[in-house]
Enzyme design. Structure first.
Site, PDB file in Angstrom:
ATOM      1  N   GLU A  47       0.866  -1.195   0.000  1.00  0.00           N
ATOM      2  CA  GLU A  47       0.000   0.000   0.000  1.00  0.00           C
ATOM      3  C   GLU A  47       0.901   1.244   0.000  1.00  0.00           C
ATOM      4  OE1 GLU A  47      -1.496   0.833   3.939  1.00  0.00           O
ATOM      5  OE2 GLU A  47      -3.309   1.793   3.188  1.00  0.00           O
ATOM      6  N   ASN A 110      -6.798   6.427  -1.595  1.00  0.00           N
ATOM      7  CA  ASN A 110      -5.743   5.461  -1.343  1.00  0.00           C
ATOM      8  C   ASN A 110      -5.994   4.332  -2.350  1.00  0.00           C
ATOM      9  OD1 ASN A 110      -4.008   3.536  -0.317  1.00  0.00           O
ATOM     10  ND2 ASN A 110      -4.474   4.003   1.821  1.00  0.00           N
ATOM     11  N   LYS A 127      -9.356   2.315  -1.884  1.00  0.00           N
ATOM     12  CA  LYS A 127      -9.585   1.733  -0.545  1.00  0.00           C
ATOM     13  C   LYS A 127     -10.932   2.153   0.040  1.00  0.00           C
ATOM     14  CE  LYS A 127      -7.023   1.324   3.848  1.00  0.00           C
ATOM     15  NZ  LYS A 127      -5.733   1.692   4.472  1.00  0.00           N
ATOM     16  N   GLU A 146      -5.924   8.554   8.111  1.00  0.00           N
ATOM     17  CA  GLU A 146      -6.378   8.260   6.736  1.00  0.00           C
ATOM     18  C   GLU A 146      -7.691   8.947   6.402  1.00  0.00           C
ATOM     19  OE1 GLU A 146      -5.822   4.560   4.685  1.00  0.00           O
ATOM     20  OE2 GLU A 146      -4.728   3.786   6.410  1.00  0.00           O
ATOM     21  N   CYS A 172      -4.905  -2.865   2.650  1.00  0.00           N
ATOM     22  CA  CYS A 172      -4.600  -2.832   4.076  1.00  0.00           C
ATOM     23  C   CYS A 172      -5.787  -3.125   4.992  1.00  0.00           C
ATOM     24  CB  CYS A 172      -3.928  -1.522   4.454  1.00  0.00           C
ATOM     25  SG  CYS A 172      -3.145  -1.666   6.084  1.00  0.00           S
ATOM     26  N   ASN A 197       0.331  -1.161   5.243  1.00  0.00           N
ATOM     27  CA  ASN A 197       1.265  -0.483   6.160  1.00  0.00           C
ATOM     28  C   ASN A 197       0.613  -0.611   7.525  1.00  0.00           C
ATOM     29  OD1 ASN A 197       3.378   1.691   4.772  1.00  0.00           O
ATOM     30  ND2 ASN A 197       1.606   1.271   3.482  1.00  0.00           N
TER      31      ASN A 197
HETATM   32  N1  CDV Z   1      -2.876   1.364   6.537  1.00  0.00           N
HETATM   33  C1  CDV Z   1      -3.803   0.756   7.296  1.00  0.00           C
HETATM   34  O1  CDV Z   1      -4.940   0.604   6.874  1.00  0.00           O
HETATM   35  N2  CDV Z   1      -3.429   0.337   8.524  1.00  0.00           N
HETATM   36  C2  CDV Z   1      -4.328  -0.258   9.476  1.00  0.00           C
HETATM   37  C3  CDV Z   1      -3.938  -0.001  10.895  1.00  0.00           C
HETATM   38  C4  CDV Z   1      -3.929   1.411  11.256  1.00  0.00           C
HETATM   39  C5  CDV Z   1      -4.901  -0.684  11.817  1.00  0.00           C
HETATM   40  C6  CDV Z   1      -4.431  -1.762   9.286  1.00  0.00           C
HETATM   41  O2  CDV Z   1      -5.559  -2.273   9.299  1.00  0.00           O
HETATM   42  O3  CDV Z   1      -3.412  -2.448   9.213  1.00  0.00           O
END
Ligand code: CDV
Length: 315
Positions: A47, A110, A127, A146, A172, A197
């Site tokens: 990501e 994103n 996203k 975010e 993510c 991430n």
């Molecule tokens: N980049 C993300 O979406 N990170 C989230 C963290 C913050 C919980 C994740 O679900 O990994």
């Protein structure tokens, strides 16, 4: 003979704030070349691959914010990646911050794209599940903003028939939500690609944060098994600008078994040969959706966002 595809999760170590796109793209190309040399036909990058994970900061200067976003894909700095992938005949998934102008309005997403082996963009995903907050939280040591930088994706969960498989994408936090996988599985996804991430301090509660690696593995394995799909998950990892990002990039089979996993939090290529027919095997048996699902009993899931009050003791 079983249909198969060799895929790679191209994990990246940290990216510093001052690292240029040129430096990052050079790292991506090195990962791509290693993956191709190991037989990969499709490479999954993380990501927000092109920069440091900037949602950890509350930036207010619009020029400074925009510098983390791409206005075109490929642009002059990312074109060498597309060219090398085309030369090597390797497809790829790339996450990045997208600045788009839609209906006369600037929007920030994103985003991830899917590029085929001829270097053409065949799919784009924005996203849907944006974690964190839309403003800094004074009681939290580590910020995750975010909702401040991005708006939720407007494409939903799509799949593409490309490169000999039916492939879906998410990003993510999406991997933690069962709905993400199920929508794509219902559309026939045999393989779901996800970059992430994940800082190991985002809630500020030791009880929760100390389980970050377990929750990553649990989400990916459950998502794969319960939806009979391969999942290829790639981290940006390591100590990045003071924030610890987990690694554990992995390729999970439709059985829920881990076929390959990273052992570092640095740039690392993880490769597995995926039997695509394995998805079919599970979907014809225990997860034969058409035979066994009972959607009448699931309506609440799509009709309601949060928990509802007063549903106890219903007959
Ligand atoms: N980049 C993300 O979406 N990170 C989230 C963290 C913050 C919980 C994740 O679900 O990994």
């Amino acid at each position: 003979m079983a249909r198969s595809m060799v895929v790679a999760a191209a994990q990246m170590g940290p990216i510093a704030r001052q690292d240029s796109r040129k430096q990052v793209v050079a790292r991506l190309i090195a990962l791509l070349q290693e993956a191709a040399a190991r037989g990969a036909e499709l490479v999954v990058f993380p990501e927000l691959t092109l920069t440091t994970f900037f949602p950890r900061w509350h930036l207010t200067d619009s020029a400074e914010i925009d510098a983390f976003f791409e206005r075109e894909m490929p642009g002059p700095e990312t074109l060498p990646l597309f060219e090398e992938a085309k030369r090597l005949q390797v497809g790829f998934y790339l996450g990045y911050a997208e600045l788009a102008v839609e209906e006369g309005r600037t929007r920030r997403y994103n985003t991830a794209i899917l590029v085929d082996r001829a270097g053409a963009i065949v799919g784009k995903y924005r996203k849907v599940h944006l974690p964190g907050w839309d403003r800094p939280q004074p009681d939290l040591q580590a910020q995750h903003l975010e909702k401040y930088y991005f708006e939720p994706g407007n494409y939903g969960f799509r799949v593409w028939k490309t490169m000999g498989a039916t492939i879906g994408m998410c990003i993510c936090n999406d991997r933690r939500w069962p709905e993400t996988y199920r929508v794509m599985a219902l559309k026939g996804a045999e393989m779901i690609l996800v970059g992430y991430n994940t800082p190991d301090d985002h809630t500020g509660s030791f009880d929760f944060d100390s389980l970050t690696l377990f929750h990553n593995q649990l989400s990916l394995q459950a998502g794969a098994y319960q939806n009979s799909t391969w999942v290829v998950a790639t981290a940006k990892a390591g100590l990045e600008e003071g924030s610890n990002l987990i690694g554990q990039s992995m390729i999970v089979a439709p059985s829920g078994q881990i076929a390959a996993m990273a052992t570092s939090t640095e740039d690392e290529v993880v490769v597995a040969k995926c039997n695509l027919d394995m998805a079919t095997l599970y979907r014809k048996t225990i997860f034969d959706f058409a035979r066994h699902r009972e959607p009448d009993h699931y309506r609440l899931i799509v009709e309601t966002r949060g928990p509802i009050a007063g549903a106890e003791n219903e007959t």
